[in-house]
Design an enzyme around this catalytic site. Sequence first.
Site, PDB file in Angstrom:
ATOM      1  N   SER A 155      20.272  54.505  -6.826  1.00  0.00           N
ATOM      2  CA  SER A 155      21.292  54.220  -7.807  1.00  0.00           C
ATOM      3  C   SER A 155      20.998  52.987  -8.682  1.00  0.00           C
ATOM      4  O   SER A 155      21.616  52.830  -9.728  1.00  0.00           O
ATOM      5  CB  SER A 155      22.629  54.013  -7.104  1.00  0.00           C
ATOM      6  N   LYS A 160      22.532  44.195 -10.946  1.00  0.00           N
ATOM      7  CA  LYS A 160      23.170  45.516 -10.813  1.00  0.00           C
ATOM      8  C   LYS A 160      24.683  45.350 -10.894  1.00  0.00           C
ATOM      9  O   LYS A 160      25.231  44.401 -10.306  1.00  0.00           O
ATOM     10  CB  LYS A 160      22.748  46.137  -9.480  1.00  0.00           C
ATOM     11  N   SER A 219      18.312  53.038  -2.677  1.00  0.00           N
ATOM     12  CA  SER A 219      18.634  52.729  -4.077  1.00  0.00           C
ATOM     13  C   SER A 219      17.856  51.602  -4.738  1.00  0.00           C
ATOM     14  O   SER A 219      17.943  51.426  -5.945  1.00  0.00           O
ATOM     15  CB  SER A 219      20.124  52.424  -4.209  1.00  0.00           C
TER      16      SER A 219
HETATM   17  N1  GLN Z   1      20.625  58.093  -3.018  1.00  0.00           N
HETATM   18  C1  GLN Z   1      21.335  57.671  -1.863  1.00  0.00           C
HETATM   19  C2  GLN Z   1      22.768  58.102  -1.943  1.00  0.00           C
HETATM   20  O1  GLN Z   1      23.119  58.725  -2.877  1.00  0.00           O
HETATM   21  C3  GLN Z   1      21.206  56.200  -1.683  1.00  0.00           C
HETATM   22  C4  GLN Z   1      22.123  55.413  -2.517  1.00  0.00           C
HETATM   23  C5  GLN Z   1      22.005  53.936  -2.292  1.00  0.00           C
HETATM   24  O2  GLN Z   1      21.060  53.459  -1.644  1.00  0.00           O
HETATM   25  N2  GLN Z   1      22.980  53.198  -2.777  1.00  0.00           N
HETATM   26  O3  GLN Z   1      23.551  57.817  -1.096  1.00  0.00           O
END
Ligand code: GLN
Length: 470
Positions: free
Chosen positions: A154, A79, A178
Amino acid sequence: MSELTKLTIKQLHQGLKAKDFSSTELTQAFLKEIEKKDKDIGAFLTLMPESALEQAEEADRKIKKGEIDLLTGIPCAIKDNIMIKGIRCTAGSRFLEEYVSPYDATVTKKLKERGVVFLGKTNLDEFAMGSSCENSAFHPTKNPRDLSRVPGGSSGGSAAAVAADMCAFALGSDTGGSIRQPASFCGIVGLKPTYGSVSRYGLIAFASSLDQVGPMTKSTEDARIVFESLRGLDKMDSTSVETKDTEELKKIRIGVPKEYFGKGLDPEIEKSIREAIAFYEKQGAEISEVSLPHTDYALACYYIIAPSEASANLARFDGIRYGKVAEGKNLMDYYFQNRTKGFGREVKRRIILGTYTLSAGYYDAYYKKALKVRTLIKRDFEKAFEKVDVILGPTSPCLPFKIGEKTADPLSMYLADVYTVSVNLAGLPAVSLPCGTSQGLPVGMQLIAPAFKENNLFITAKIFEQKHDN
Ligand code: GLN
């Protein structure tokens, strides 16, 4: 050789060991898949074909000498908020479009020591903020199972790369879901380890008390292999700890939280999850209902704590220390112009939200209150784990949605995180694994375990996975 790219780490390792193929051939096969598919999917932000082939040759030399470990010569994707020395690391942001990592993240270093091959860096929502990969400053990633839909976020690029056989495994990061939610949307396995079990050094921070790096793989066995290579105390991250394997489970006790099956859950997803529960019961697991009474407050609590920490972490992006996207008439104007042009809408929304909840006068009402709720959420889990080994439920309340479907309504996007955020707030390990399909789209099941008991997850998940292998 395209069949090779479908195999698990375990199977690839056996093939490499038996010299059925070399790491170079394997790496070439993955690069070919990327070339063929990634123009439609958009999983990668940076490709590293030359260094990947060099690493593969090095791995082949080691294998020839008999120095082979489970990950030697296995191609992976990382990532793009995790640093690989000398390689661009954007975090999906304009600010870091040309930023080159000056050092390796601890997880990268550990994988390098195992002889892994790095194919490239994968797309993400800007600074890991989002649930669909549409917040990337560069391009959205598409779901390989249906190109009109999002891959989740994400870590959407990592999930899509694994699901489309463009790498054998990938690393993601999980602050509020994410790793697990994109794994669920793309039909793969995603593990968020216990907070502290994997070093965060070299991970670009979003919310430091919640962030964890973890594996995204094709099987739970693979998730275990990668997790075991990543975990451990690191002097560069004072929140990291040394962990040991926990004991085997004789009889698995599964808790089903009654709060996870209420309004808002897609009935088709509920059906798949109920079938999974029935399967476990038939296998002799002890199923009981548990209660996590503060579940309703988890999203509100997360969307105060995560933006508060993000507003502090992102203060460093001012156009001077990192990146430069604009000019300014004077110092204040320079900051203003850079932060205006450098950040996307969602990141600005979080910075504004977090600055507000941390400001004098609101700190007690919002931030401090959210910390108290966080403790209550943690206690809910502790109580439930007095009588069960794992908690089972859906990973996401909805199936992978259409690209653009939720971008106009941030709140509906936040609701996609309803089952994942409490796990981060409580610091627990959880895995998402494929649990059938609905309308041809993957459904994910989430298993949650007590802190440092990743083993409970691997054991429980494997039983379900074997059902589908037969
Ligand atoms: N979807 C969640 C957010 O927008 C989690 C994001 C993540 O785990 N980095 O914060």
